[in-house]
Design a protein around this motif. Structure first.
Motif, PDB file in Angstrom:
ATOM      1  N   PHE A   1      11.064   8.655  -8.277  1.00 45.89           N
ATOM      2  CA  PHE A   1      10.754   7.453  -7.494  1.00 45.89           C
ATOM      3  C   PHE A   1      11.972   6.560  -7.380  1.00 45.89           C
ATOM      4  O   PHE A   1      12.237   5.975  -6.321  1.00 45.89           O
ATOM      5  CB  PHE A   1       9.596   6.690  -8.125  1.00 45.89           C
ATOM      6  CG  PHE A   1       9.236   5.426  -7.384  1.00 45.89           C
ATOM      7  CD1 PHE A   1       8.472   5.481  -6.225  1.00 45.89           C
ATOM      8  CD2 PHE A   1       9.666   4.191  -7.833  1.00 45.89           C
ATOM      9  CE1 PHE A   1       8.151   4.315  -5.534  1.00 45.89           C
ATOM     10  CE2 PHE A   1       9.349   3.025  -7.150  1.00 45.89           C
ATOM     11  CZ  PHE A   1       8.589   3.094  -5.998  1.00 45.89           C
ATOM     12  N   LEU A   2      12.726   6.418  -8.484  1.00 45.50           N
ATOM     13  CA  LEU A   2      13.912   5.564  -8.472  1.00 45.50           C
ATOM     14  C   LEU A   2      15.123   6.268  -7.868  1.00 45.50           C
ATOM     15  O   LEU A   2      16.079   5.615  -7.458  1.00 45.50           O
ATOM     16  CB  LEU A   2      14.231   5.094  -9.893  1.00 45.50           C
ATOM     17  CG  LEU A   2      13.218   4.118 -10.509  1.00 45.50           C
ATOM     18  CD1 LEU A   2      13.612   3.764 -11.932  1.00 45.50           C
ATOM     19  CD2 LEU A   2      13.087   2.857  -9.662  1.00 45.50           C
TER      20      LEU A   2
ATOM     21  N   ARG B   1       1.400  -0.289 -11.253  1.00 44.02           N
ATOM     22  CA  ARG B   1       0.420   0.245 -10.308  1.00 44.02           C
ATOM     23  C   ARG B   1      -0.866  -0.584 -10.323  1.00 44.02           C
ATOM     24  O   ARG B   1      -1.443  -0.879  -9.280  1.00 44.02           O
ATOM     25  CB  ARG B   1       0.116   1.703 -10.654  1.00 44.02           C
ATOM     26  CG  ARG B   1      -0.705   2.420  -9.606  1.00 44.02           C
ATOM     27  CD  ARG B   1      -1.093   3.809 -10.097  1.00 44.02           C
ATOM     28  NE  ARG B   1       0.071   4.589 -10.503  1.00 44.02           N
ATOM     29  CZ  ARG B   1      -0.008   5.748 -11.141  1.00 44.02           C
ATOM     30  NH1 ARG B   1      -1.187   6.250 -11.462  1.00 44.02           N
ATOM     31  NH2 ARG B   1       1.091   6.403 -11.456  1.00 44.02           N
ATOM     32  N   THR B   2      -1.299  -0.971 -11.490  1.00 43.77           N
ATOM     33  CA  THR B   2      -2.515  -1.776 -11.620  1.00 43.77           C
ATOM     34  C   THR B   2      -2.368  -3.120 -10.926  1.00 43.77           C
ATOM     35  O   THR B   2      -3.273  -3.583 -10.218  1.00 43.77           O
ATOM     36  CB  THR B   2      -2.857  -1.991 -13.104  1.00 43.77           C
ATOM     37  OG1 THR B   2      -3.041  -0.730 -13.739  1.00 43.77           O
ATOM     38  CG2 THR B   2      -4.116  -2.833 -13.270  1.00 43.77           C
TER      39      THR B   2
ATOM     40  N   THR C   1       3.753   5.504  -5.832  1.00 44.26           N
ATOM     41  CA  THR C   1       3.727   5.481  -7.300  1.00 44.26           C
ATOM     42  C   THR C   1       2.639   6.399  -7.847  1.00 44.26           C
ATOM     43  O   THR C   1       2.808   7.004  -8.908  1.00 44.26           O
ATOM     44  CB  THR C   1       3.510   4.058  -7.829  1.00 44.26           C
ATOM     45  OG1 THR C   1       2.272   3.538  -7.330  1.00 44.26           O
ATOM     46  CG2 THR C   1       4.651   3.147  -7.418  1.00 44.26           C
ATOM     47  N   VAL C   2       1.524   6.503  -7.119  1.00 46.85           N
ATOM     48  CA  VAL C   2       0.450   7.406  -7.546  1.00 46.85           C
ATOM     49  C   VAL C   2       0.895   8.860  -7.383  1.00 46.85           C
ATOM     50  O   VAL C   2       0.764   9.681  -8.302  1.00 46.85           O
ATOM     51  CB  VAL C   2      -0.835   7.143  -6.749  1.00 46.85           C
ATOM     52  CG1 VAL C   2      -1.876   8.228  -7.036  1.00 46.85           C
ATOM     53  CG2 VAL C   2      -1.399   5.768  -7.077  1.00 46.85           C
ATOM     54  N   LEU C   3       1.423   9.194  -6.205  1.00 51.16           N
ATOM     55  CA  LEU C   3       1.820  10.573  -5.938  1.00 51.16           C
ATOM     56  C   LEU C   3       2.975  11.023  -6.832  1.00 51.16           C
ATOM     57  O   LEU C   3       3.053  12.200  -7.221  1.00 51.16           O
ATOM     58  CB  LEU C   3       2.219  10.723  -4.464  1.00 51.16           C
ATOM     59  CG  LEU C   3       1.104  10.544  -3.441  1.00 51.16           C
ATOM     60  CD1 LEU C   3       1.650  10.628  -2.020  1.00 51.16           C
ATOM     61  CD2 LEU C   3      -0.004  11.583  -3.651  1.00 51.16           C
ATOM     62  N   MET C   4       3.856  10.078  -7.152  1.00 49.15           N
ATOM     63  CA  MET C   4       5.035  10.432  -7.946  1.00 49.15           C
ATOM     64  C   MET C   4       4.886  10.068  -9.413  1.00 49.15           C
ATOM     65  O   MET C   4       5.840  10.165 -10.187  1.00 49.15           O
ATOM     66  CB  MET C   4       6.279   9.753  -7.349  1.00 49.15           C
ATOM     67  CG  MET C   4       6.511  10.072  -5.886  1.00 49.15           C
ATOM     68  SD  MET C   4       8.011   9.362  -5.191  1.00 49.15           S
ATOM     69  CE  MET C   4       9.257  10.397  -5.966  1.00 49.15           C
ATOM     70  N   GLN C   5       3.671   9.606  -9.788  1.00 49.72           N
ATOM     71  CA  GLN C   5       3.365   9.278 -11.179  1.00 49.72           C
ATOM     72  C   GLN C   5       4.365   8.287 -11.765  1.00 49.72           C
ATOM     73  O   GLN C   5       4.908   8.464 -12.853  1.00 49.72           O
ATOM     74  CB  GLN C   5       3.314  10.549 -12.027  1.00 49.72           C
ATOM     75  CG  GLN C   5       2.234  11.517 -11.576  1.00 49.72           C
ATOM     76  CD  GLN C   5       2.142  12.751 -12.456  1.00 49.72           C
ATOM     77  OE1 GLN C   5       3.002  12.988 -13.309  1.00 49.72           O
ATOM     78  NE2 GLN C   5       1.096  13.538 -12.274  1.00 49.72           N
ATOM     79  N   PHE C   6       4.583   7.246 -11.000  1.00 48.00           N
ATOM     80  CA  PHE C   6       5.480   6.183 -11.444  1.00 48.00           C
ATOM     81  C   PHE C   6       4.661   4.916 -11.657  1.00 48.00           C
ATOM     82  O   PHE C   6       3.800   4.575 -10.856  1.00 48.00           O
ATOM     83  CB  PHE C   6       6.557   5.895 -10.398  1.00 48.00           C
ATOM     84  CG  PHE C   6       7.476   4.742 -10.756  1.00 48.00           C
ATOM     85  CD1 PHE C   6       8.580   4.949 -11.549  1.00 48.00           C
ATOM     86  CD2 PHE C   6       7.216   3.456 -10.295  1.00 48.00           C
ATOM     87  CE1 PHE C   6       9.428   3.900 -11.883  1.00 48.00           C
ATOM     88  CE2 PHE C   6       8.055   2.398 -10.623  1.00 48.00           C
ATOM     89  CZ  PHE C   6       9.161   2.628 -11.419  1.00 48.00           C
TER      90      PHE C   6
ATOM     91  N   GLY D   1       0.821  -1.204   0.000  1.00 50.69           N
ATOM     92  CA  GLY D   1       0.000   0.000   0.000  1.00 50.69           C
ATOM     93  C   GLY D   1       0.855   1.255   0.000  1.00 50.69           C
ATOM     94  O   GLY D   1       0.533   2.244  -0.674  1.00 50.69           O
ATOM     95  N   PHE D   2       1.952   1.223   0.746  1.00 49.47           N
ATOM     96  CA  PHE D   2       2.870   2.353   0.792  1.00 49.47           C
ATOM     97  C   PHE D   2       3.483   2.586  -0.586  1.00 49.47           C
ATOM     98  O   PHE D   2       3.547   3.724  -1.089  1.00 49.47           O
ATOM     99  CB  PHE D   2       3.967   2.079   1.826  1.00 49.47           C
ATOM    100  CG  PHE D   2       4.574   3.322   2.415  1.00 49.47           C
ATOM    101  CD1 PHE D   2       4.606   4.524   1.727  1.00 49.47           C
ATOM    102  CD2 PHE D   2       5.160   3.276   3.682  1.00 49.47           C
ATOM    103  CE1 PHE D   2       5.186   5.666   2.278  1.00 49.47           C
ATOM    104  CE2 PHE D   2       5.737   4.412   4.233  1.00 49.47           C
ATOM    105  CZ  PHE D   2       5.753   5.604   3.526  1.00 49.47           C
TER     106      PHE D   2
END
Length: 469
Positions: A204-205, A300-301, A186-191, A180-181
Protein backbone atom coordinates in the motif's frame (compact mmCIF):
# COMPACT_ATOMS: atom_id res chain seq x y z
CA UNK A 1 -36.46 45.00 -3.17
CA UNK A 2 -35.14 47.40 -5.75
CA UNK A 3 -36.35 46.99 -9.33
CA UNK A 4 -34.12 46.87 -12.43
CA UNK A 5 -33.76 50.04 -14.40
CA UNK A 6 -35.44 48.63 -17.48
CA UNK A 7 -37.11 45.53 -18.87
CA UNK A 8 -34.04 44.93 -21.01
CA UNK A 9 -31.95 44.62 -17.88
CA UNK A 10 -34.38 42.21 -16.25
CA UNK A 11 -35.05 39.88 -19.16
CA UNK A 12 -32.57 37.07 -19.78
CA UNK A 13 -31.53 36.20 -23.33
CA UNK A 14 -34.15 34.26 -25.26
CA UNK A 15 -31.82 31.32 -25.85
CA UNK A 16 -31.38 30.58 -22.14
CA UNK A 17 -34.53 28.43 -21.59
CA UNK A 18 -33.16 25.87 -24.07
CA UNK A 19 -30.49 24.86 -21.54
CA UNK A 20 -31.88 21.91 -19.51
CA UNK A 21 -31.74 22.50 -15.77
CA UNK A 22 -30.42 18.95 -15.35
CA UNK A 23 -27.36 19.88 -17.42
CA UNK A 24 -26.64 22.88 -15.19
CA UNK A 25 -26.99 20.75 -12.07
CA UNK A 26 -24.74 18.04 -13.48
CA UNK A 27 -22.07 20.49 -14.62
CA UNK A 28 -21.88 22.23 -11.23
CA UNK A 29 -22.12 19.03 -9.18
CA UNK A 30 -19.74 16.84 -11.19
CA UNK A 31 -17.08 19.54 -11.37
CA UNK A 32 -16.99 20.29 -7.64
CA UNK A 33 -17.18 16.57 -6.81
CA UNK A 34 -14.08 15.94 -8.92
CA UNK A 35 -12.24 18.94 -7.50
CA UNK A 36 -13.03 18.00 -3.90
CA UNK A 37 -12.21 14.34 -4.58
CA UNK A 38 -8.75 15.40 -5.73
CA UNK A 39 -8.41 17.69 -2.73
CA UNK A 40 -9.43 15.08 -0.14
CA UNK A 41 -7.37 12.29 -1.66
CA UNK A 42 -4.40 14.44 -0.67
CA UNK A 43 -5.87 15.20 2.78
CA UNK A 44 -6.24 11.50 3.57
CA UNK A 45 -2.76 10.67 2.29
CA UNK A 46 -1.29 13.61 4.24
CA UNK A 47 -2.26 11.87 7.47
CA UNK A 48 -1.77 8.17 6.66
CA UNK A 49 0.86 8.05 3.89
CA UNK A 50 2.99 11.15 3.37
CA UNK A 51 4.53 11.33 6.88
CA UNK A 52 6.08 7.89 6.25
CA UNK A 53 7.15 8.42 2.62
CA UNK A 54 8.08 12.07 2.22
CA UNK A 55 9.49 13.03 5.63
CA UNK A 56 12.22 11.51 7.77
CA UNK A 57 12.96 11.31 11.48
CA UNK A 58 11.75 9.39 14.50
CA UNK A 59 9.32 11.98 15.87
CA UNK A 60 5.84 11.04 14.61
CA UNK A 61 4.32 14.36 15.68
CA UNK A 62 7.02 16.32 13.85
CA UNK A 63 6.50 14.30 10.66
CA UNK A 64 2.74 14.77 10.89
CA UNK A 65 3.19 18.53 11.35
CA UNK A 66 5.48 18.64 8.31
CA UNK A 67 2.89 16.77 6.26
CA UNK A 68 0.16 19.11 7.47
CA UNK A 69 2.32 22.04 6.36
CA UNK A 70 2.33 20.71 2.78
CA UNK A 71 -1.42 20.17 3.14
CA UNK A 72 -1.74 23.88 3.99
CA UNK A 73 0.14 24.95 0.86
CA UNK A 74 -2.99 24.50 -1.26
CA UNK A 75 -4.86 27.09 0.74
CA UNK A 76 -2.28 29.73 -0.11
CA UNK A 77 -2.73 28.80 -3.76
CA UNK A 78 -6.50 29.16 -3.60
CA UNK A 79 -6.70 32.99 -3.43
CA UNK A 80 -4.23 33.13 -6.34
CA UNK A 81 -6.48 30.76 -8.26
CA UNK A 82 -9.51 32.91 -7.45
CA UNK A 83 -7.71 35.99 -8.82
CA UNK A 84 -6.46 34.27 -11.99
CA UNK A 85 -9.62 32.37 -12.83
CA UNK A 86 -11.83 35.14 -11.47
CA UNK A 87 -10.27 37.57 -13.95
CA UNK A 88 -11.09 35.33 -16.89
CA UNK A 89 -14.42 34.26 -15.44
CA UNK A 90 -15.58 37.87 -15.32
CA UNK A 91 -13.91 38.77 -18.61
CA UNK A 92 -14.54 35.84 -20.99
CA UNK A 93 -17.19 33.82 -19.17
CA UNK A 94 -17.88 31.13 -16.59
CA UNK A 95 -17.78 28.09 -18.91
CA UNK A 96 -14.26 28.34 -20.38
CA UNK A 97 -12.78 29.38 -17.03
CA UNK A 98 -14.26 26.38 -15.24
CA UNK A 99 -12.70 24.05 -17.80
CA UNK A 100 -9.29 25.60 -17.11
CA UNK A 101 -9.72 25.22 -13.34
CA UNK A 102 -10.67 21.57 -13.71
CA UNK A 103 -7.61 20.81 -15.85
CA UNK A 104 -5.29 22.57 -13.39
CA UNK A 105 -6.51 20.44 -10.50
CA UNK A 106 -6.57 17.22 -12.53
CA UNK A 107 -3.01 17.51 -13.86
CA UNK A 108 -1.58 18.36 -10.42
CA UNK A 109 -3.37 15.41 -8.81
CA UNK A 110 -2.17 12.95 -11.46
CA UNK A 111 1.45 14.13 -11.07
CA UNK A 112 1.29 13.52 -7.29
CA UNK A 113 0.39 9.95 -8.15
CA UNK A 114 3.67 9.43 -10.05
CA UNK A 115 5.92 11.46 -7.72
CA UNK A 116 9.00 9.65 -6.33
CA UNK A 117 9.32 9.59 -2.53
CA UNK A 118 12.00 10.95 -0.23
CA UNK A 119 13.77 7.60 -0.32
CA UNK A 120 14.17 7.92 -4.09
CA UNK A 121 14.97 11.60 -4.75
CA UNK A 122 15.64 13.01 -1.28
CA UNK A 123 14.59 16.54 -0.32
CA UNK A 124 13.19 17.16 -3.82
CA UNK A 125 10.26 14.86 -3.01
CA UNK A 126 8.61 17.03 -0.30
CA UNK A 127 9.46 20.19 -2.26
CA UNK A 128 7.75 18.99 -5.44
CA UNK A 129 4.88 17.57 -3.38
CA UNK A 130 4.34 21.00 -1.84
CA UNK A 131 4.43 22.65 -5.29
CA UNK A 132 1.84 20.23 -6.68
CA UNK A 133 -0.33 20.72 -3.61
CA UNK A 134 -0.10 24.47 -4.24
CA UNK A 135 -1.28 23.88 -7.84
CA UNK A 136 -4.22 21.87 -6.51
CA UNK A 137 -5.16 24.93 -4.50
CA UNK A 138 -4.93 27.19 -7.56
CA UNK A 139 -7.35 24.89 -9.41
CA UNK A 140 -9.84 24.67 -6.57
CA UNK A 141 -9.57 28.44 -6.07
CA UNK A 142 -11.04 28.94 -9.52
CA UNK A 143 -13.52 26.08 -9.35
CA UNK A 144 -15.82 26.82 -6.46
CA UNK A 145 -16.94 30.33 -7.34
CA UNK A 146 -17.47 29.41 -10.99
CA UNK A 147 -19.56 26.35 -10.12
CA UNK A 148 -21.59 28.43 -7.66
CA UNK A 149 -22.28 31.02 -10.34
CA UNK A 150 -23.49 28.32 -12.72
CA UNK A 151 -26.07 27.35 -10.13
CA UNK A 152 -27.09 30.80 -8.88
CA UNK A 153 -27.14 32.61 -12.23
CA UNK A 154 -29.45 29.99 -13.72
CA UNK A 155 -31.67 29.72 -10.62
CA UNK A 156 -35.36 30.59 -10.35
CA UNK A 157 -36.27 33.59 -8.22
CA UNK A 158 -36.99 32.55 -4.63
CA UNK A 159 -35.23 29.18 -5.04
CA UNK A 160 -31.66 30.37 -5.45
CA UNK A 161 -30.23 28.80 -2.27
CA UNK A 162 -31.83 25.47 -3.14
CA UNK A 163 -30.32 25.66 -6.63
CA UNK A 164 -26.96 26.76 -5.23
CA UNK A 165 -26.71 23.76 -2.94
CA UNK A 166 -25.86 21.45 -5.87
CA UNK A 167 -22.18 22.45 -6.16
CA UNK A 168 -21.96 22.28 -2.35
CA UNK A 169 -22.82 18.59 -2.52
CA UNK A 170 -19.53 18.13 -4.34
CA UNK A 171 -17.72 18.45 -0.99
CA UNK A 172 -19.33 15.45 0.78
CA UNK A 173 -19.53 13.45 -2.45
CA UNK A 174 -15.84 14.07 -3.16
CA UNK A 175 -14.99 13.15 0.42
CA UNK A 176 -16.96 9.91 0.18
CA UNK A 177 -15.26 8.99 -3.09
CA UNK A 178 -11.77 9.80 -1.82
CA UNK A 179 -12.03 8.13 1.58
CA UNK A 180 -14.12 5.28 0.18
CA UNK A 181 -11.40 4.60 -2.38
CA UNK A 182 -8.73 4.58 0.32
CA UNK A 183 -10.88 2.34 2.52
CA UNK A 184 -11.37 -0.15 -0.31
CA UNK A 185 -7.64 -0.25 -0.98
CA UNK A 186 -6.75 -0.77 2.68
CA UNK A 187 -9.19 -3.69 2.85
CA UNK A 188 -7.97 -5.31 -0.37
CA UNK A 189 -4.32 -4.78 0.51
CA UNK A 190 -4.74 -5.59 4.22
CA UNK A 191 -3.37 -2.27 5.34
CA UNK A 192 -4.47 -0.43 8.45
CA UNK A 193 -5.11 -3.14 11.02
CA UNK A 194 -1.74 -2.23 12.47
CA UNK A 195 -1.77 1.28 10.94
CA UNK A 196 1.36 3.19 11.64
CA UNK A 197 3.34 0.16 12.69
CA UNK A 198 3.66 -1.13 9.13
CA UNK A 199 6.95 -0.54 7.33
CA UNK A 200 7.35 1.50 4.16
CA UNK A 201 7.80 -1.73 2.19
CA UNK A 202 4.10 -2.59 2.52
CA UNK A 203 2.50 -2.70 -0.98
CA UNK A 204 0.00 0.00 0.00
CA UNK A 205 2.83 2.39 0.86
CA UNK A 206 4.90 1.31 -2.14
CA UNK A 207 2.27 1.75 -4.85
CA UNK A 208 -1.30 1.29 -3.56
CA UNK A 209 -1.69 4.86 -2.32
CA UNK A 210 -0.98 6.16 -5.83
CA UNK A 211 -4.07 4.57 -7.38
CA UNK A 212 -6.63 7.17 -6.17
CA UNK A 213 -4.43 9.97 -7.53
CA UNK A 214 -3.99 8.32 -10.92
CA UNK A 215 -7.66 7.34 -11.16
CA UNK A 216 -8.65 11.01 -11.00
CA UNK A 217 -7.86 11.23 -14.73
CA UNK A 218 -10.99 9.23 -15.55
CA UNK A 219 -13.38 11.46 -13.63
CA UNK A 220 -11.65 14.63 -14.83
CA UNK A 221 -12.39 13.55 -18.40
CA UNK A 222 -16.02 13.03 -17.40
CA UNK A 223 -16.15 16.53 -15.93
CA UNK A 224 -14.63 18.06 -19.05
CA UNK A 225 -17.20 16.31 -21.27
CA UNK A 226 -20.08 17.69 -19.19
CA UNK A 227 -18.73 21.24 -19.13
CA UNK A 228 -17.86 21.46 -22.81
CA UNK A 229 -21.54 20.82 -23.58
CA UNK A 230 -22.71 23.60 -21.23
CA UNK A 231 -23.96 27.07 -22.30
CA UNK A 232 -22.76 30.34 -20.78
CA UNK A 233 -24.93 31.63 -17.90
CA UNK A 234 -27.78 34.04 -18.79
CA UNK A 235 -26.66 36.66 -16.29
CA UNK A 236 -23.16 36.84 -17.78
CA UNK A 237 -24.58 36.96 -21.32
CA UNK A 238 -26.72 39.93 -20.36
CA UNK A 239 -23.78 41.81 -18.84
CA UNK A 240 -21.75 41.06 -21.96
CA UNK A 241 -24.52 42.27 -24.31
CA UNK A 242 -24.86 45.51 -22.35
CA UNK A 243 -21.10 46.12 -22.44
CA UNK A 244 -20.81 46.06 -18.65
CA UNK A 245 -17.73 43.89 -18.29
CA UNK A 246 -14.73 45.51 -16.60
CA UNK A 247 -11.16 45.38 -17.91
CA UNK A 248 -9.56 44.51 -14.57
CA UNK A 249 -12.04 42.65 -12.31
CA UNK A 250 -9.54 42.33 -9.45
CA UNK A 251 -8.95 46.09 -9.27
CA UNK A 252 -12.65 46.78 -9.70
CA UNK A 253 -13.77 44.43 -6.94
CA UNK A 254 -11.35 45.92 -4.40
CA UNK A 255 -12.40 49.42 -5.43
CA UNK A 256 -16.17 48.89 -5.32
CA UNK A 257 -16.79 45.82 -3.14
CA UNK A 258 -14.00 45.52 -0.58
CA UNK A 259 -16.49 45.58 2.28
CA UNK A 260 -18.26 42.56 0.82
CA UNK A 261 -14.92 40.75 0.50
CA UNK A 262 -14.30 41.26 4.22
CA UNK A 263 -17.84 40.20 5.09
CA UNK A 264 -17.71 37.10 2.91
CA UNK A 265 -14.30 36.07 4.25
CA UNK A 266 -15.40 36.06 7.88
CA UNK A 267 -18.85 34.62 7.14
CA UNK A 268 -16.98 31.55 5.80
CA UNK A 269 -14.44 31.37 8.64
CA UNK A 270 -16.26 29.06 11.10
CA UNK A 271 -17.39 26.80 8.25
CA UNK A 272 -13.82 26.22 7.16
CA UNK A 273 -12.48 25.65 10.67
CA UNK A 274 -15.25 23.15 11.41
CA UNK A 275 -14.78 21.22 8.18
CA UNK A 276 -11.03 20.77 8.40
CA UNK A 277 -11.27 19.79 12.04
CA UNK A 278 -13.86 17.16 11.08
CA UNK A 279 -11.80 15.80 8.17
CA UNK A 280 -8.04 16.36 8.28
CA UNK A 281 -7.36 16.94 11.99
CA UNK A 282 -9.81 14.43 13.46
CA UNK A 283 -8.33 11.65 11.33
CA UNK A 284 -4.86 12.38 12.69
CA UNK A 285 -6.32 12.54 16.23
CA UNK A 286 -8.33 9.35 15.85
CA UNK A 287 -5.54 7.14 14.46
CA UNK A 288 -2.70 8.90 16.28
CA UNK A 289 -0.71 7.06 18.91
CA UNK A 290 -2.00 7.59 22.48
CA UNK A 291 1.51 8.61 23.54
CA UNK A 292 1.27 11.49 21.05
CA UNK A 293 -2.19 12.56 22.25
CA UNK A 294 -4.28 10.46 19.82
CA UNK A 295 -6.89 7.77 20.36
CA UNK A 296 -5.04 4.93 18.64
CA UNK A 297 -8.07 3.73 16.67
CA UNK A 298 -7.28 1.55 13.66
CA UNK A 299 -7.00 3.53 10.44
CA UNK A 300 -9.54 1.41 8.58
CA UNK A 301 -12.04 1.60 11.43
CA UNK A 302 -11.79 5.36 11.67
CA UNK A 303 -12.32 5.76 7.92
CA UNK A 304 -15.59 3.83 8.25
CA UNK A 305 -16.73 6.15 11.06
CA UNK A 306 -15.90 9.21 8.97
CA UNK A 307 -17.73 7.87 5.94
CA UNK A 308 -20.85 7.17 8.02
CA UNK A 309 -20.79 10.68 9.49
CA UNK A 310 -20.24 12.41 6.15
CA UNK A 311 -23.57 10.99 4.95
CA UNK A 312 -25.20 13.43 7.40
CA UNK A 313 -23.12 16.21 5.88
CA UNK A 314 -24.55 15.39 2.45
CA UNK A 315 -28.10 15.07 3.80
CA UNK A 316 -27.98 18.48 5.51
CA UNK A 317 -26.76 20.42 2.44
CA UNK A 318 -30.22 20.56 0.77
CA UNK A 319 -31.78 21.29 4.17
CA UNK A 320 -29.46 24.28 4.45
CA UNK A 321 -30.59 25.56 1.05
CA UNK A 322 -34.25 25.23 2.03
CA UNK A 323 -33.71 27.02 5.34
CA UNK A 324 -31.89 29.88 3.60
CA UNK A 325 -34.72 30.34 1.10
CA UNK A 326 -37.43 30.00 3.75
CA UNK A 327 -35.98 32.08 6.61
CA UNK A 328 -33.22 34.08 4.95
CA UNK A 329 -29.48 33.56 4.66
CA UNK A 330 -28.47 35.72 7.59
CA UNK A 331 -31.05 34.45 10.09
CA UNK A 332 -30.44 30.77 9.42
CA UNK A 333 -26.66 31.17 9.51
CA UNK A 334 -26.76 33.04 12.82
CA UNK A 335 -28.56 30.12 14.48
CA UNK A 336 -26.33 27.47 12.89
CA UNK A 337 -23.12 29.33 13.79
CA UNK A 338 -24.29 29.66 17.39
CA UNK A 339 -24.73 25.87 17.43
CA UNK A 340 -21.17 25.48 16.10
CA UNK A 341 -19.93 27.65 18.97
CA UNK A 342 -21.65 25.37 21.51
CA UNK A 343 -20.29 22.27 19.76
CA UNK A 344 -16.76 23.64 20.09
CA UNK A 345 -17.22 24.08 23.84
CA UNK A 346 -18.23 20.42 24.08
CA UNK A 347 -15.07 18.93 22.49
CA UNK A 348 -13.45 18.07 25.82
CA UNK A 349 -16.68 16.58 27.20
CA UNK A 350 -17.07 14.25 24.22
CA UNK A 351 -13.59 13.40 22.93
CA UNK A 352 -11.21 13.51 25.88
CA UNK A 353 -9.16 10.26 25.83
CA UNK A 354 -9.97 9.79 29.51
CA UNK A 355 -13.64 9.47 28.51
CA UNK A 356 -13.31 7.88 25.07
CA UNK A 357 -10.52 5.44 25.89
CA UNK A 358 -7.74 4.52 23.49
CA UNK A 359 -6.83 1.67 21.14
CA UNK A 360 -9.20 -1.29 21.04
CA UNK A 361 -10.99 -0.06 24.17
CA UNK A 362 -11.94 3.29 22.57
CA UNK A 363 -15.65 4.06 22.55
CA UNK A 364 -16.45 4.06 18.85
CA UNK A 365 -20.03 5.10 19.58
CA UNK A 366 -18.85 8.26 21.32
CA UNK A 367 -16.50 9.04 18.42
CA UNK A 368 -19.28 8.45 15.89
CA UNK A 369 -21.62 10.78 17.80
CA UNK A 370 -18.93 13.47 17.76
CA UNK A 371 -18.35 13.06 14.02
CA UNK A 372 -22.07 12.97 13.28
CA UNK A 373 -22.82 16.18 15.15
CA UNK A 374 -19.88 17.93 13.53
CA UNK A 375 -20.76 16.79 10.01
CA UNK A 376 -24.44 17.66 10.51
CA UNK A 377 -23.51 21.21 11.48
CA UNK A 378 -21.10 21.31 8.56
CA UNK A 379 -23.84 20.48 6.07
CA UNK A 380 -26.15 23.09 7.58
CA UNK A 381 -23.57 25.89 7.43
CA UNK A 382 -21.96 24.95 4.10
CA UNK A 383 -25.05 24.27 2.00
CA UNK A 384 -26.14 27.88 1.46
CA UNK A 385 -22.70 29.48 1.19
CA UNK A 386 -22.72 29.16 -2.61
CA UNK A 387 -25.74 31.48 -2.60
CA UNK A 388 -24.60 33.87 0.13
CA UNK A 389 -21.17 34.80 -1.23
CA UNK A 390 -22.16 35.36 -4.91
CA UNK A 391 -25.15 37.44 -3.78
CA UNK A 392 -22.81 39.89 -2.07
CA UNK A 393 -21.26 40.98 -5.39
CA UNK A 394 -22.46 42.61 -8.64
CA UNK A 395 -22.38 40.61 -11.87
CA UNK A 396 -19.25 42.10 -13.44
CA UNK A 397 -17.00 41.21 -10.47
CA UNK A 398 -19.00 38.32 -8.98
CA UNK A 399 -16.66 35.50 -10.02
CA UNK A 400 -13.62 37.37 -8.70
CA UNK A 401 -15.20 38.75 -5.53
CA UNK A 402 -16.90 35.58 -4.32
CA UNK A 403 -13.78 33.56 -5.15
CA UNK A 404 -11.45 35.87 -3.24
CA UNK A 405 -13.70 35.93 -0.16
CA UNK A 406 -14.13 32.15 -0.19
CA UNK A 407 -10.44 31.44 -0.65
CA UNK A 408 -8.98 34.06 1.68
CA UNK A 409 -11.22 32.45 4.28
CA UNK A 410 -9.55 29.17 3.37
CA UNK A 411 -6.20 30.56 4.53
CA UNK A 412 -7.57 31.93 7.80
CA UNK A 413 -9.94 29.06 8.53
CA UNK A 414 -8.51 25.96 6.86
CA UNK A 415 -4.83 26.24 5.91
CA UNK A 416 -3.58 26.58 9.44
CA UNK A 417 -6.40 24.76 11.24
CA UNK A 418 -5.04 21.16 11.14
CA UNK A 419 -1.56 22.41 12.05
CA UNK A 420 -2.79 24.54 14.97
CA UNK A 421 -5.15 21.79 16.14
CA UNK A 422 -2.30 19.24 16.29
CA UNK A 423 -0.20 21.68 18.33
CA UNK A 424 -3.08 22.61 20.65
CA UNK A 425 -3.99 19.00 21.29
CA UNK A 426 -0.36 18.05 21.98
CA UNK A 427 0.04 20.96 24.42
CA UNK A 428 -3.34 21.45 26.08
CA UNK A 429 -5.60 18.55 25.14
CA UNK A 430 -8.58 18.13 22.85
CA UNK A 431 -10.71 20.70 24.70
CA UNK A 432 -8.44 23.49 23.49
CA UNK A 433 -9.11 22.45 19.89
CA UNK A 434 -12.82 22.98 20.53
CA UNK A 435 -12.15 26.42 22.00
CA UNK A 436 -10.35 27.28 18.77
CA UNK A 437 -13.51 26.37 16.84
CA UNK A 438 -15.69 28.39 19.22
CA UNK A 439 -13.44 31.43 18.78
CA UNK A 440 -13.83 31.17 14.99
CA UNK A 441 -17.62 30.89 15.43
CA UNK A 442 -17.67 34.12 17.47
CA UNK A 443 -15.88 35.96 14.64
CA UNK A 444 -18.36 34.59 12.10
CA UNK A 445 -21.31 35.61 14.28
CA UNK A 446 -20.00 39.18 14.34
CA UNK A 447 -19.56 39.18 10.55
CA UNK A 448 -23.09 37.84 10.03
CA UNK A 449 -24.59 40.38 12.42
CA UNK A 450 -23.17 43.29 10.40
CA UNK A 451 -23.91 41.76 6.99
CA UNK A 452 -27.07 42.37 4.92
CA UNK A 453 -29.75 39.84 4.14
CA UNK A 454 -29.27 38.88 0.48
CA UNK A 455 -32.24 36.60 -0.15
CA UNK A 456 -33.87 39.04 -2.60
CA UNK A 457 -30.74 40.36 -4.30
CA UNK A 458 -31.12 40.96 -8.05
CA UNK A 459 -28.40 38.82 -9.66
CA UNK A 460 -28.43 41.01 -12.81
CA UNK A 461 -27.17 44.02 -10.88
CA UNK A 462 -24.01 45.76 -12.07
CA UNK A 463 -22.59 48.48 -9.89
CA UNK A 464 -20.68 49.24 -6.73
CA UNK A 465 -23.10 47.31 -4.50
CA UNK A 466 -25.71 44.62 -5.16
CA UNK A 467 -29.41 45.38 -4.72
CA UNK A 468 -30.84 44.13 -1.43
CA UNK A 469 -33.88 44.48 0.81
Amino acid sequence: MSTPASAAEAAPPAAVPRVPRSRVILASLVGTTIEFYDFYVYATAAVAVFPALFFTGNDDTAKLLASMATFAAAFFGRPIGSVIFGHYGDRIGRKATLIGALLTMGIATFLIGVLPTYYQIGIWAPLVLTLLRFCQGVGLGGEWSGASLLATEYAEEGKRARAAMWPQLGAPFGFILANGFFLLLTVLMQFGTAGQGLGTDHPFLVWGWRIPFLASVVIVLLGLWVRVKLEETPVFKQAEQRGEKVQAPVLAVFKTSWVQIVQGTFIMLATYVLFYLMTAWVLSYGIGKPAAGGLGIQYRTFLVLQLLAVLLFAAMVPVSGWLADRFGRRSSQLVITAAILVFGLAFGLIMDPALVGTGESASLVRVLVFLTVGMTLMGLTFGSMSAILPELFPTNVRYTGSGIAYNVASILGAAITPFIAVKLNASFGVGSVGLYLSFAAVITLVALWFSPETRHVDMHTVGSRPLAD
